[in-house]
Design an enzyme around this catalytic site. Structure first.
Site, mmCIF file in Angstrom:
data_model
loop_
_atom_site.group_PDB
_atom_site.id
_atom_site.type_symbol
_atom_site.label_atom_id
_atom_site.label_comp_id
_atom_site.label_asym_id
_atom_site.label_seq_id
_atom_site.Cartn_x
_atom_site.Cartn_y
_atom_site.Cartn_z
ATOM 1 N N THR A 152 -20.499 13.069 -15.474
ATOM 2 C CA THR A 152 -21.351 12.020 -14.895
ATOM 3 C C THR A 152 -22.754 12.583 -14.686
ATOM 4 O OG1 THR A 152 -19.420 11.080 -13.830
ATOM 5 C CG2 THR A 152 -21.563 10.417 -12.965
ATOM 6 N N ASN A 237 -18.773 2.860 -10.262
ATOM 7 C CA ASN A 237 -18.330 3.538 -9.040
ATOM 8 C C ASN A 237 -19.001 2.931 -7.808
ATOM 9 O OD1 ASN A 237 -16.497 5.187 -10.208
ATOM 10 N ND2 ASN A 237 -17.605 7.103 -9.891
ATOM 11 N N CYS A 289 -15.655 12.149 -6.510
ATOM 12 C CA CYS A 289 -16.539 11.287 -7.310
ATOM 13 C C CYS A 289 -17.400 10.361 -6.460
ATOM 14 C CB CYS A 289 -15.702 10.459 -8.274
ATOM 15 S SG CYS A 289 -14.622 11.465 -9.277
ATOM 16 N N LYS A 349 -6.602 10.896 -1.145
ATOM 17 C CA LYS A 349 -5.790 9.702 -1.413
ATOM 18 C C LYS A 349 -4.411 10.199 -1.832
ATOM 19 C CE LYS A 349 -6.929 9.208 -6.298
ATOM 20 N NZ LYS A 349 -7.364 8.329 -7.363
ATOM 21 N N ARG A 356 -11.267 17.339 -1.743
ATOM 22 C CA ARG A 356 -12.730 17.286 -1.713
ATOM 23 C C ARG A 356 -13.231 16.018 -1.002
ATOM 24 N NH1 ARG A 356 -13.959 18.589 -7.867
ATOM 25 N NH2 ARG A 356 -11.947 17.545 -8.095
HETATM 26 C C1 UGA Z 1 -12.954 7.080 -8.847
HETATM 27 C C2 UGA Z 1 -12.937 5.805 -9.707
HETATM 28 O O1 UGA Z 1 -11.895 4.933 -9.274
HETATM 29 C C3 UGA Z 1 -12.726 6.139 -11.181
HETATM 30 O O2 UGA Z 1 -12.823 4.951 -11.972
HETATM 31 C C4 UGA Z 1 -13.821 7.130 -11.631
HETATM 32 O O3 UGA Z 1 -13.650 7.510 -12.995
HETATM 33 C C5 UGA Z 1 -13.739 8.377 -10.753
HETATM 34 O O4 UGA Z 1 -13.934 7.999 -9.372
HETATM 35 C C6 UGA Z 1 -14.824 9.326 -11.200
HETATM 36 O O5 UGA Z 1 -15.992 8.984 -11.057
HETATM 37 O O6 UGA Z 1 -14.509 10.358 -11.802
HETATM 38 P P1 UGA Z 1 -11.091 8.662 -7.766
HETATM 39 O O7 UGA Z 1 -12.206 9.356 -7.065
HETATM 40 O O8 UGA Z 1 -10.044 9.478 -8.433
HETATM 41 O O9 UGA Z 1 -11.656 7.659 -8.912
HETATM 42 O O10 UGA Z 1 -10.363 7.780 -6.653
HETATM 43 P P2 UGA Z 1 -10.031 6.259 -6.310
HETATM 44 O O11 UGA Z 1 -8.604 5.994 -6.586
HETATM 45 O O12 UGA Z 1 -10.998 5.294 -6.905
HETATM 46 O O13 UGA Z 1 -10.207 6.281 -4.717
HETATM 47 C C7 UGA Z 1 -11.441 6.722 -4.131
HETATM 48 C C8 UGA Z 1 -11.399 6.596 -2.637
HETATM 49 O O14 UGA Z 1 -11.460 5.235 -2.245
HETATM 50 C C9 UGA Z 1 -10.154 7.174 -1.972
HETATM 51 O O15 UGA Z 1 -10.547 7.948 -0.854
HETATM 52 C C10 UGA Z 1 -9.372 5.953 -1.530
HETATM 53 O O16 UGA Z 1 -8.588 6.179 -0.383
HETATM 54 C C11 UGA Z 1 -10.498 4.968 -1.242
HETATM 55 N N1 UGA Z 1 -10.085 3.559 -1.341
HETATM 56 C C12 UGA Z 1 -9.699 3.020 -2.520
HETATM 57 C C13 UGA Z 1 -10.123 2.756 -0.190
HETATM 58 O O17 UGA Z 1 -10.491 3.211 0.911
HETATM 59 N N2 UGA Z 1 -9.762 1.435 -0.297
HETATM 60 C C14 UGA Z 1 -9.373 0.875 -1.463
HETATM 61 O O18 UGA Z 1 -9.079 -0.346 -1.490
HETATM 62 C C15 UGA Z 1 -9.337 1.692 -2.614
#
Ligand code: UGA
Length: 459
Positions: A152, A237, A289, A349, A356
């Site tokens: 990114t 994002n 991310c 999560k 991180r």
């Molecule tokens: C995120 C994006 O979802 C990916 O599409 C992207 O490729 C990636 O970043 C990146 O830029 O590399 P990721 O960081 O693995 O992926 O995690 P997510 O599953 O999206 O969750 C991110 C955070 O949001 C977590 O802390 C989760 O608990 C929180 N979250 C998610 C909420 O608080 N509420 C929700 O409804 C969904």
């Protein structure tokens, strides 16, 4: 150095732009071919991408600067938890090689994939030093057909790389931005079944080469210009983060008005224009991310003289979430001094061991600062030997962490916590007080079990 004469590649690109017969002939030759690919960076992005590309039939040499990581991978060990990755690495091992040597990775490669991390620098912008180090290596490989950046990066990075390639007599080498949209914990599945594969390429030849690599991937390949591809990644994002922060603000309003955020968001999400995803109120987002990309996008805009007001608010709401939770719990139990608090879930999560920027770091630090004794549980997270974790006690099961606790807080929605014996937990706690930071459990059931139950945005 003088520029090279137009090569077959360049002629093909020129012909392709005109959309002639040559384009179709070229396209059919590009599709379905096994390519030799050098992947730089064996982290969450590079290792998953490398393993998936090998699974798709390509020959992949993964290069990393960490000798520990390369040795572990060469022994067949996977350095972090990602479902399905170990099986993929094992199944495609004949088409995968690991090396510390950039020259070895590039020898005979048709494509160089840049997958190194771009962490936030001290000023909040993305630190591109690892990207430039890889580009220095790539500039010694004029035989490449294309350089592809998956990391990114800020908008304009591709244009700078294009200029560097041209200045080094590599005008015939294509450039593409192929940003990563996979999420940790489901990255292999996301790579193989994506909503879209974005390819930012200024010429048709390079686009078709990258599209051809993904021929067996189950999702559409979308072409755009390089700058738009770079911004599409950061924008996707940012919009996901905005949805979460908006849900969290509405959750606060629910707490003040007696509405239930789960019910509100259920109704909202059923509108197909809005969608059900990323409306989960809780302790906010963390991970490798969202925090870094929100900061990078904010600084990118600031460098153009523009202030992204909405994004700033999205970040601010997120920073408040864990602090609000601590404040509410403190009010419930009359402060933390001398209290034993169970912290359930540490990873940012479920489904990952990644710590991180996890909200658990802020929560544990605040609890310790207020004088609490913190007892943690997480099935996977590898807490570094760093503060705040060195001052906490780690347990193997949630019940162990809960025994004798004055209150507990669910920080990560691990399925184990939904399914555990909460009646036993209530009996073993000094006081059955639970802050459900992820709205994982049923308020009615928890109250039936005798809990003082607090959640985010639920009455
Ligand atoms: C995120 C994006 O979802 C990916 O599409 C992207 O490729 C990636 O970043 C990146 O830029 O590399 P990721 O960081 O693995 O992926 O995690 P997510 O599953 O999206 O969750 C991110 C955070 O949001 C977590 O802390 C989760 O608990 C929180 N979250 C998610 C909420 O608080 N509420 C929700 O409804 C969904």
């Amino acid at each position: 150095m003088p520029k090279k004469q137009p090569t077959a590649n360049k002629k093909a690109r020129a012909a392709a732009r005109q959309g002639g017969k040559f384009t179709r002939a070229l396209a059919s030759r590009e599709n379905g071919k096994s390519r030799r690919i050098a992947v730089f960076g064996a982290g969450y992005i590079g290792l998953v991408a490398g393993a998936c590309l090998a699974e798709l039939g390509h020959i992949v040499v993964l290069r990393d600067v960490s000798s520990d990581r390369i040795e572990a991978l060469s022994r067949g060990e996977v350095p972090f938890y990602e479902p399905g990755l170990a099986e993929l690495l094992q199944g495609a091992k004949d088409r995968l090689k690991f090396t510390l040597d950039a020259g070895e990775a590039l020898a005979g490669a048709e494509l160089a994939y840049v997958c190194v991390d771009t962490p936030p620098g001290p000023a909040g912008d993305a630190d591109l030093s690892r990207v430039w180090a890889v580009i220095d290596d790539v500039l010694r490989a004029p035989h490449l057909r294309a350089v592809v950046v998956k990391s990114t990066v800020p908008v304009g990075t591709g244009a700078r790389i294009r200029q560097m390639l041209d200045a080094h007599g590599m005008a015939a080498v294509g450039y593409a931005s192929n940003p990563e949209f996979t999420a940790e914990g489901r990255a292999v599945n996301d790579f193989m079944h994506p909503d879209r594969v974005v390819v930012g390429a200024d010429d048709e030849d390079t686009f078709r080469l990258i599209a051809g690599l993904h021929e067996r991937v189950d999702g559409p390949v979308v072409r755009m210009d390089v700058r738009s591809a770079e911004l599409a990644k950061l924008t996707a994002n940012a919009l996901l983060m905005a949805k979460i922060s908006f849900a969290n603000e509405i959750a606060t309003l629910c707490e003040l008005t007696g509405a239930d955020v789960q019910q509100v968001m259920r109704a909202v999400g059923m509108d197909h224009r809005l969608g059900v995803h990323y409306l989960g109120a809780g302790l906010g987002w963390g991970g490798s991310c969202f925090p870094k990309d929100s900061s990078a996008l904010k600084q990118l805009a600031a460098d153009t003289g523009h202030h992204l007001q909405l994004l700033s608010a999205v970040i601010e709401v997120n920073n408040l979430q864990p602090r609000r939770a601590i404040q509410r719990l403190a009010e419930e139990i009359g402060g933390f001094h001398g209290k034993r608090i169970a912290l359930l879930g540490m990873a940012f999560k479920p489904g990952t061991d990644d710590m991180r920027e996890a909200p658990s770091i802020v929560i544990a630090s605040r609890l310790l600062a207020e004088g609490a004794e913190v007892h943690c549980w997480d099935p996977l997270a590898r807490a570094a030997a760093l503060d705040p974790w060195t001052s906490t006690t780690r347990h193997y099961t949630p019940l162990e962490a809960l025994a004798g606790a004055d209150a507990a807080i669910i920080v990560t929605e691990w399925p184990e916590l939904r399914d555990m014996d909460w009646a036993q937990a209530a009996a073993s706690m000094r006081a059955p007080v639970l802050f459900d930071g992820r709205n994982l459990l049923s308020p009615a059931r928890m109250r039936e079990l005798g809990f003082s139950y607090l959640a985010v945005g639920r009455p």
